[in-house]
Design a protein around this motif. Sequence first.
Motif: not given
Length: 236
Positions: A73-76, A81-84, A99-104, A123-128
């Motif tokens: 989240a801090a590095l976001r 650049v996309p985070f993998d 992780l979704a909130t952190a910006g993955a 759950a991952i897809h539900a967070r876009g």
Amino acid sequence: MLTPRGGQAPALRLGETKSMFTPRIAPSMLASDFTRFGEEVTRIVAAGADLLHFDVMDGDFVPYFAISPMTIAALRQTTDVPFDVHIMVTRPRRYIDALATAGANLITFHIESADAPEAVIKAIHARGVKAGVALSPDTSIEAVLPYLSQLDLVLPMSVEPGRGGQTFQPGALEKIARLRQRIDEQNLDVEISADGGVTPEIAPLAVQRGATILVAGTAIFRSPHPELVVKQLRQA
Ligand code: DX5
Ligand code: ZN
């Protein structure tokens, strides 16, 4: 954002030395200098990173700890650049929201973990966020085939999960080729990532078999010229 450039990667053609596909390069931040993480992100983005790869561990699925959602989240704040994000954890479902909130942008969990894969993917897809599944070296691709059509990425690991600096295990190459064949047969849009011991010498072998993302830690961060290594990896 994570769709391969120029469509799907070609299947391996015997005798072909150079791939027609340009892979995207994802430096693994596990190999960066942890005393100056933010500067390392800036440096490696300037060197040409297409994505940044973050390894999250829980001390249980693998006996190590690595990068936390708080750090991500801090590095976001420092780059677009996309985070993998590659999570080596026993209970992936518990980490998805943080992780979704952190910006993955992409979350890849292990098929060997304890949660039902469909629930984690949902759950991952539900967070876009894009969803990927990783396989440890001893796991066969058959374990992930039932989920292929729900996935955005598959990662057949070429080292034991948990540590950087290990030697590439060539068994991953056949897995990449077989996964690419299944993905293309079903006309799916699923990326294949290579992670573990990837070097400029290994890169063309993985890309010719259908890898679309190359993760590299040691090869990039231990070089005095990371921008050249990124370029060499991309020219696979
Ligand atoms: C290993 C990690 C990798 C690792 C790769 O568990 O998933 O991302 O950082 O590092 P190298 O390129 O050094 O093998
Ligand atoms: Zn990784």
